[in-house]
Design an enzyme around this catalytic site. Structure first.
Site, PDB file in Angstrom:
ATOM      1  N   TYR A  14      53.404 -39.620  15.042  1.00 15.62           N
ATOM      2  CA  TYR A  14      54.655 -39.183  15.668  1.00 15.62           C
ATOM      3  C   TYR A  14      55.314 -40.418  16.280  1.00 15.62           C
ATOM      4  CZ  TYR A  14      53.211 -34.309  15.146  1.00 15.62           C
ATOM      5  OH  TYR A  14      52.835 -33.091  14.628  1.00 15.62           O
ATOM      6  N   GLU A  15      56.657 -40.422  16.303  1.00 18.85           N
ATOM      7  CA  GLU A  15      57.352 -41.661  16.653  1.00 18.85           C
ATOM      8  C   GLU A  15      57.150 -42.090  18.099  1.00 18.85           C
ATOM      9  OE1 GLU A  15      61.327 -40.734  15.528  1.00 18.85           O
ATOM     10  OE2 GLU A  15      61.758 -39.651  17.357  1.00 18.85           O
ATOM     11  N   SER A  16      56.575 -41.231  18.925  1.00 18.47           N
ATOM     12  CA  SER A  16      56.255 -41.621  20.293  1.00 18.47           C
ATOM     13  C   SER A  16      55.143 -42.659  20.347  1.00 18.47           C
ATOM     14  CB  SER A  16      55.845 -40.387  21.094  1.00 18.47           C
ATOM     15  OG  SER A  16      54.787 -39.719  20.442  1.00 18.47           O
ATOM     16  N   GLY A  17      54.520 -42.960  19.212  1.00 18.06           N
ATOM     17  CA  GLY A  17      53.498 -44.010  19.185  1.00 18.06           C
ATOM     18  C   GLY A  17      52.095 -43.521  18.932  1.00 18.06           C
TER      19      GLY A  17
END
Lengths: 265, 284
Positions: A52-55
């Site tokens: 997920y793009e939150s890392g």
């Protein structure tokens, strides 16, 4: 074994989940893509890497996250990296095999709009915008798209090119310097679509059980092409439905029941 | 060197009308208490920077404090659209804000360039994307070694950045844990930085490679338990998802929005955040 009793939403999620494999590294959009990716992980692809793009890399949530940055994504991840590292090393670095996106508007060449309805400077509806999508669309090995069919969402001309699919079709991606495959799969609540090898226009290759050509056309804003060897999508198995329904039930319980899965990223 | 001072003083001393300011947080650790203090002090004419402007920028825009917003995803995470931002852009209420829109990749690279002291960020992006047609700050450079055309955007250099973190030690070194987002870059890219923390401890109790901001990178620290609510602080309390859903209804109506702001922000206090996380605390 199949179950005759399933919804078109369930069929969509399960058909999308089947496209993912154990060896995939998948950049997950929130909403419908997130459900499909986690059904894959909880059924036939337990070793898939979900990002997920939150890392959060290699995350394995027990419930579907409401946002791309829910705490459980971090708690269950192999590692959590900063946002610049995520976009530079992992996405731009070419480590992601599949980007899984939703769309507010989609055209026949897999170009996506999540930015505005109407004029950019004076929009009729200002949507959230692209978030990670412009570079997900160009940097991932290939792109899967999932959305519910409607004439509002599947349009002949999108209002804004948030992320580039196959542009005007043909070799448009290569002409602007892209080396990745772009959209290779579209899964809706009615059908499975794949791009024509030459024109890159999405063509219906498989109808979900009970769906007619007419229904697909009535809910799509462009003139639909059907493959000559049109197939029927295998119905969800009892096992697939159980995984999806358990996941949804856990999610409802965890988020207090009234959650909506609206936003893309 | 970080001064440990009350939040009202930290905001008054570090945020000026007309500043370019980032209140950063990527879903996690969003500095709600600091943004509310800025609203109470009615500091306006601001250029607001954030990758994922959500409820706090919706509130600042609705209260008329924003001149411009620089962003890459303007939504209520997992819920939908930002209604005050939409009302400003679509209808000009309370005034029409300027906006500069990027992708996440561009913003992340631009913060990193700011932290690295570079004038611009270079990355592979925006291919075929409509944003480069409407945003003159999206340009391109040619790699001098390979000839590849790459995207370039200006570095982000805020006058001041605000972040929320789990804890500081007594010397003012700050630990950020969990989804660390863009907070380290936001602090190091800014001329001044203000950090709100859940608590101050004797020992950060961490490992050698943790995300720690040394005290000399921070202008002021304020202790505000619950200061990220309705966002969350990993290890302290969970995200208040119901509040995000509720915001969608509050922000849908101008009068209801103004009434909510009066009660919950203008007439409230940083200490109120401790009450708002009751029942959301995680076992430690």
């Amino acid at each position: 074994m199949t179950s005759a009793d399933f919804t078109s939403d369930e069929m969509m999620t399960i058909a999308a989940s089947r496209a993912l494999s154990n060896s995939d590294v998948c950049f997950v959009g929130i909403g419908a893509p997130s459900a499909a990716c986690n059904v894959a992980r909880l059924s036939h692809a337990p070793d898939i890497t979900l990002i997920y793009e939150s890392g959060t890399i290699g995350t394995a949530p027990q419930v579907l996250p409401l946002s791309i940055g829910d705490g459980e994504l971090c708690d269950t991840a192999v590692t959590t990296v900063s946002v610049p590292e995520m976009f530079r090393y992992w996405l731009q670095g070419g480590r992601v095999t599949v980007g899984f996106l939703g769309a507010a508007q989609l055209d026949r060449f897999g170009n996506i709009n999540t930015t505005v309805i109407g004029d950019y400077d004076h929009p009729k509806t200002r949507l959230p915008g692209g978030g990670g999508a412009p570079e997900i669309a160009s940097s991932c090995g290939e792109i899967f798209i999932t959305l519910k069919q409607s004439k509002r969402s599947m349009v002949s001309k999108i209002d804004f090119f948030t992320s580039f699919g196959h542009g005007e079709g043909g070799d448009h991606r290569q002409r602007i310097g892209m080396t990745t495959r772009g959209p290779t799969l579209l899964v809706t609540d009615l059908a499975i679509w794949k791009p024509d090898p030459e024109t890159k226009e999405f063509v219906v290759t498989s109808l979900h059980p009970g769906v007619t050509r007419e229904t697909v056309q009535e809910t799509c804003g462009w003139s639909v092409r059907f493959a000559t060897d049109l197939e029927e999508t295998p119905a969800p198995t009892a096992a697939e439905l159980a995984v999806l329904r358990d996941l949804k039930a856990r999610t409802e319980k965890a988020h207090g029941g009234s959650k909506k899965n609206g936003a893309e990223s | 060197m970080a001064k440990s001072i009350p939040l009202a003083q930290a905001v008054a001393e570090n945020l000026n009308p007309g500043d370019t300011v980032a209140f950063e947080g990527f879903t996690h650790l969003i500095p709600h208490a600091a943004a509310h203090e800025a609203i109470r002090q009615n500091i306006g004419d601001l250029t607001l920077i954030r990758m994922t402007p959500d409820v706090i920028y919706d509130q600042m825009i609705g209260m008329g404090l924003a001149k411009k917003i620089i962003f890459s995803y303007a939504g209520n995470p997992g819920v939908g659209l930002l209604r005050r931002l939409r009302d400003s852009i679509e209808n000009g209420w309370p005034h029409r804000i300027e906006f500069e829109e990027h992708s996440h990749s561009a913003m992340a690279n631009a913060y990193e360039a700011g932290a690295a002291g570079l004038p611009c960020a270079v990355f592979r992006g925006y291919k075929g994307a409509g944003l480069k047609e409407v945003n003159p700050n999206i340009r391109s450079v040619t790699c001098p070694f390979t000839g590849e055309e790459l995207a370039a955007v200006p570095a982000i250099r805020p006058d001041v950045s605000f972040i929320h973190a789990q804890k500081a030690d007594r010397k003012g070194n700050v630990l950020v844990e969990g989804i660390i987002g863009i907070q380290k870059e936001a602090v190091l890219a800014a001329r001044r930085a203000v950090v709100t923390v859940e608590e101050v401890v004797d020992d950060l109790g961490t490992h050698t490679n943790a995300c720690v901001l040394p005290n000399w990178t921070i202008s002021a620290i304020s202790v505000v338990p619950g200061g990220a609510h309705p966002s969350y602080a990993h290890g302290y309390y969970d995200r208040d998802n119901a509040s995000y859903l509720e915001w969608d209804e509050i922000a849908a109506d101008r009068d209801r929005f103004l009434a909510w702001m009066k009660t919950n922000v203008l007439e409230a206090d940083p200490a109120d955040f401790a009450d708002r996380i009751k029942g959301l605390e995680t076992a430690r």
